[in-house]
Write a protein that holds these residues in place. Sequence first.
Motif, PDB file in Angstrom:
ATOM      1  N   LEU A  95      29.230  32.958  52.205  1.00  0.00           N
ATOM      2  CA  LEU A  95      30.623  32.410  51.893  1.00  0.00           C
ATOM      3  C   LEU A  95      30.979  33.637  50.818  1.00  0.00           C
ATOM      4  O   LEU A  95      32.552  33.472  51.072  1.00  0.00           O
ATOM      5  CB  LEU A  95      30.681  31.011  51.251  1.00  0.00           C
ATOM      6  N   ALA A  96      30.259  34.270  50.278  1.00  0.00           N
ATOM      7  CA  ALA A  96      30.912  35.258  49.399  1.00  0.00           C
ATOM      8  C   ALA A  96      31.339  36.532  50.407  1.00  0.00           C
ATOM      9  O   ALA A  96      32.585  37.210  50.228  1.00  0.00           O
ATOM     10  CB  ALA A  96      29.829  35.802  48.529  1.00  0.00           C
ATOM     11  N   HIS A  97      30.791  36.856  51.358  1.00  0.00           N
ATOM     12  CA  HIS A  97      31.181  37.678  52.403  1.00  0.00           C
ATOM     13  C   HIS A  97      32.569  37.149  53.071  1.00  0.00           C
ATOM     14  O   HIS A  97      33.205  37.956  53.027  1.00  0.00           O
ATOM     15  CB  HIS A  97      30.169  38.141  53.410  1.00  0.00           C
ATOM     16  N   ALA A  98      32.472  35.819  53.268  1.00  0.00           N
ATOM     17  CA  ALA A  98      33.712  35.458  53.890  1.00  0.00           C
ATOM     18  C   ALA A  98      34.834  35.553  52.871  1.00  0.00           C
ATOM     19  O   ALA A  98      35.900  35.870  53.451  1.00  0.00           O
ATOM     20  CB  ALA A  98      33.468  33.888  54.322  1.00  0.00           C
ATOM     21  N   VAL A 100      35.392  37.923  50.943  1.00  0.00           N
ATOM     22  CA  VAL A 100      35.810  39.358  50.951  1.00  0.00           C
ATOM     23  C   VAL A 100      36.361  39.601  52.073  1.00  0.00           C
ATOM     24  O   VAL A 100      37.674  40.053  51.961  1.00  0.00           O
ATOM     25  CB  VAL A 100      34.680  40.268  50.756  1.00  0.00           C
ATOM     26  N   LEU A 101      35.832  38.958  53.093  1.00  0.00           N
ATOM     27  CA  LEU A 101      36.894  39.496  54.477  1.00  0.00           C
ATOM     28  C   LEU A 101      38.092  38.778  54.745  1.00  0.00           C
ATOM     29  O   LEU A 101      38.960  39.654  54.941  1.00  0.00           O
ATOM     30  CB  LEU A 101      35.819  38.900  55.616  1.00  0.00           C
ATOM     31  N   ALA A 102      38.322  37.803  54.047  1.00  0.00           N
ATOM     32  CA  ALA A 102      39.483  36.772  54.127  1.00  0.00           C
ATOM     33  C   ALA A 102      40.334  37.551  53.216  1.00  0.00           C
ATOM     34  O   ALA A 102      41.705  37.761  53.569  1.00  0.00           O
ATOM     35  CB  ALA A 102      39.160  35.574  53.567  1.00  0.00           C
ATOM     36  N   SER A 103      40.070  38.324  52.095  1.00  0.00           N
ATOM     37  CA  SER A 103      40.801  38.906  51.123  1.00  0.00           C
ATOM     38  C   SER A 103      41.143  40.193  51.945  1.00  0.00           C
ATOM     39  O   SER A 103      42.355  40.584  51.727  1.00  0.00           O
ATOM     40  CB  SER A 103      40.056  39.189  49.675  1.00  0.00           C
ATOM     41  N   MET A 104      40.322  40.953  52.468  1.00  0.00           N
ATOM     42  CA  MET A 104      40.683  42.035  53.313  1.00  0.00           C
ATOM     43  C   MET A 104      42.149  41.659  54.170  1.00  0.00           C
ATOM     44  O   MET A 104      42.773  42.493  54.336  1.00  0.00           O
ATOM     45  CB  MET A 104      39.763  42.543  54.093  1.00  0.00           C
ATOM     46  N   ALA A 140      34.230  35.571  40.234  1.00  0.00           N
ATOM     47  CA  ALA A 140      33.920  36.934  40.072  1.00  0.00           C
ATOM     48  C   ALA A 140      34.373  37.563  41.481  1.00  0.00           C
ATOM     49  O   ALA A 140      35.022  38.639  41.560  1.00  0.00           O
ATOM     50  CB  ALA A 140      32.663  37.153  39.656  1.00  0.00           C
ATOM     51  N   VAL A 141      33.640  36.952  42.745  1.00  0.00           N
ATOM     52  CA  VAL A 141      33.915  37.710  44.017  1.00  0.00           C
ATOM     53  C   VAL A 141      35.212  37.519  44.287  1.00  0.00           C
ATOM     54  O   VAL A 141      35.886  38.446  44.922  1.00  0.00           O
ATOM     55  CB  VAL A 141      32.997  36.801  44.822  1.00  0.00           C
ATOM     56  N   THR A 142      35.899  36.320  44.029  1.00  0.00           N
ATOM     57  CA  THR A 142      37.305  36.033  44.316  1.00  0.00           C
ATOM     58  C   THR A 142      38.171  37.186  43.852  1.00  0.00           C
ATOM     59  O   THR A 142      38.988  37.787  44.496  1.00  0.00           O
ATOM     60  CB  THR A 142      37.706  34.839  44.207  1.00  0.00           C
ATOM     61  N   ALA A 143      37.771  37.359  42.390  1.00  0.00           N
ATOM     62  CA  ALA A 143      39.061  38.143  41.732  1.00  0.00           C
ATOM     63  C   ALA A 143      38.496  39.700  41.865  1.00  0.00           C
ATOM     64  O   ALA A 143      39.462  40.418  41.900  1.00  0.00           O
ATOM     65  CB  ALA A 143      38.673  37.875  40.036  1.00  0.00           C
ATOM     66  N   VAL A 181      38.935  49.339  53.468  1.00  0.00           N
ATOM     67  CA  VAL A 181      37.557  48.824  54.267  1.00  0.00           C
ATOM     68  C   VAL A 181      36.262  49.316  53.515  1.00  0.00           C
ATOM     69  O   VAL A 181      35.417  48.393  53.511  1.00  0.00           O
ATOM     70  CB  VAL A 181      37.648  49.426  55.498  1.00  0.00           C
ATOM     71  N   LEU A 182      36.146  50.428  53.030  1.00  0.00           N
ATOM     72  CA  LEU A 182      35.160  50.896  52.045  1.00  0.00           C
ATOM     73  C   LEU A 182      34.878  49.873  50.975  1.00  0.00           C
ATOM     74  O   LEU A 182      33.972  49.555  50.637  1.00  0.00           O
ATOM     75  CB  LEU A 182      35.188  52.467  51.749  1.00  0.00           C
ATOM     76  N   MET A 183      35.951  49.458  50.279  1.00  0.00           N
ATOM     77  CA  MET A 183      35.952  48.630  49.148  1.00  0.00           C
ATOM     78  C   MET A 183      35.273  47.286  49.638  1.00  0.00           C
ATOM     79  O   MET A 183      34.514  46.860  49.015  1.00  0.00           O
ATOM     80  CB  MET A 183      37.211  48.283  48.454  1.00  0.00           C
ATOM     81  N   GLY A 184      35.860  46.486  50.783  1.00  0.00           N
ATOM     82  CA  GLY A 184      35.021  45.680  51.211  1.00  0.00           C
ATOM     83  C   GLY A 184      33.822  45.432  51.375  1.00  0.00           C
ATOM     84  O   GLY A 184      32.879  44.665  51.051  1.00  0.00           O
ATOM     85  N   VAL A 185      33.335  46.655  52.221  1.00  0.00           N
ATOM     86  CA  VAL A 185      31.869  46.651  52.611  1.00  0.00           C
ATOM     87  C   VAL A 185      31.143  47.059  51.395  1.00  0.00           C
ATOM     88  O   VAL A 185      30.007  46.365  51.467  1.00  0.00           O
ATOM     89  CB  VAL A 185      31.899  48.027  53.586  1.00  0.00           C
ATOM     90  N   SER A 186      31.469  47.838  50.443  1.00  0.00           N
ATOM     91  CA  SER A 186      30.458  48.025  49.331  1.00  0.00           C
ATOM     92  C   SER A 186      30.386  46.700  48.548  1.00  0.00           C
ATOM     93  O   SER A 186      29.456  46.548  47.934  1.00  0.00           O
ATOM     94  CB  SER A 186      31.219  49.169  48.406  1.00  0.00           C
TER      95      SER A 186
END
Length: 429
Positions: A95-98, A100-104, A140-143, A181-186
């Motif tokens: 869900l944390a990955h989701a 980040v992906l949704a934010s991207m 934290a993940v969301t922010a 994209v690099l920000m999201g992957v990292s």
Amino acid sequence: MIDPMLWIYFLLFVVLILTEVPIAFAMAGSSLLYAVMNGQSFVMFAQKTANSLADFNMLAVPAFLFVGIFMNEIGLTDRIFTAAEKWIGHFTGGLAHANVLASMIFAGMSGSALADAGGLGTIEVKAMKDAGYDEHFSVAVTAASSAIGPIIPPSINFVVWAFLSQTSTLAMFLAGIVPGVLMGVSMMVWIVVAVKKLNVKAPTVAKSSWGERWTYSLKALPALGGPIILIGGILSGIFTPTECSVVAAAYCVGLSMVYKKFSIDMLTRALRNTLSSAAMVMALCATGLIFNWMIVTSGLMTYMANLMLSLGNTYLILLMLNAILLFMGCFIGSMQVLIMIAPLLMSLSSSLGLSLIHIGVISVLNLTLGLITPPMAPSLFVTAKATGVSFDKSLGYTVQFLIPLVITLLLVTFIPGITMWLPGIMGAI
């Protein structure tokens, strides 16, 4: 030679900020004092203000703001997160990955970190808390992921930088895609580290069937129309960034009618919020040009540029620039700093032989990190307030995300190809 009275002008600027005068008026006030003390013509004030407000590219700002605000108003952003959850929710920290992906994806509509944090963020945090995730880690993940907003196009900060430096808005948008994209992957890599090595509470959710994945993806497809129009239109050259922003805004209104969620009250509310935010941006740009004129003609920028260039090494100069921007971003909004320091950035770009596009991405990325760095951390504050979670307890997890983000920043800083590759192959530079 630096104007010996310069410290007085800056003292006035600081005093005005400390007394909670809007930064745009603080910049105008200190510039006005400089003009009076040096016998400068006030015609310059009118000229620079008019030039900033008449720039065609700046018309994209209110349209981009409207898209992000209106998408939140009609409640389509939650479809993006739900679809991402169905595809990757069963992985470690899924869900944390989701999140980040949704934010991207949402970054491709709003171009604003705070719009992401305050809108999509509440949905993401609730879903993670309901699944048993640590609520402070969820915030934290969301922010942290909301910081991708100003990097992946459309980016309001990139529009402003293109205006200040007279570079191509299209080139700036293209240059931000790979770093975003690099920000999201990292961040996704760090999530795995946090869950496995730091024992962050992050239960996996049940794996969704292929039928569920496609069903929710189809439901999210209309919501994805916004970023598809924006990025697709810009990359294909069908629209200019300004035209594309207006088309995307019209698409959002049409979509709300299709889903029967449109109302005059909602449209009025979205327009009111858009005008409020756009007025702030335009005021900053108008007074920022006058403020920049003051610090350039006073000799301050020449002095600072020579001081940094005296280090004699491009890598050291860029590290120093990063440190200055990161520090300033902790206390002042990213756009305000970008406007104030633009003359120095352009001077260093010329002296070091760096592209204005490259140094623009470095600067915006630097200042974006200020959104999650203490003591202010506005993205974290907005997310914590919107979700009712402790700011202080979430800050420790948020700071951890600076590790992957600073690594990304250093890669972008010292490997120009990360930013310049896509604009180059697309013929934007």
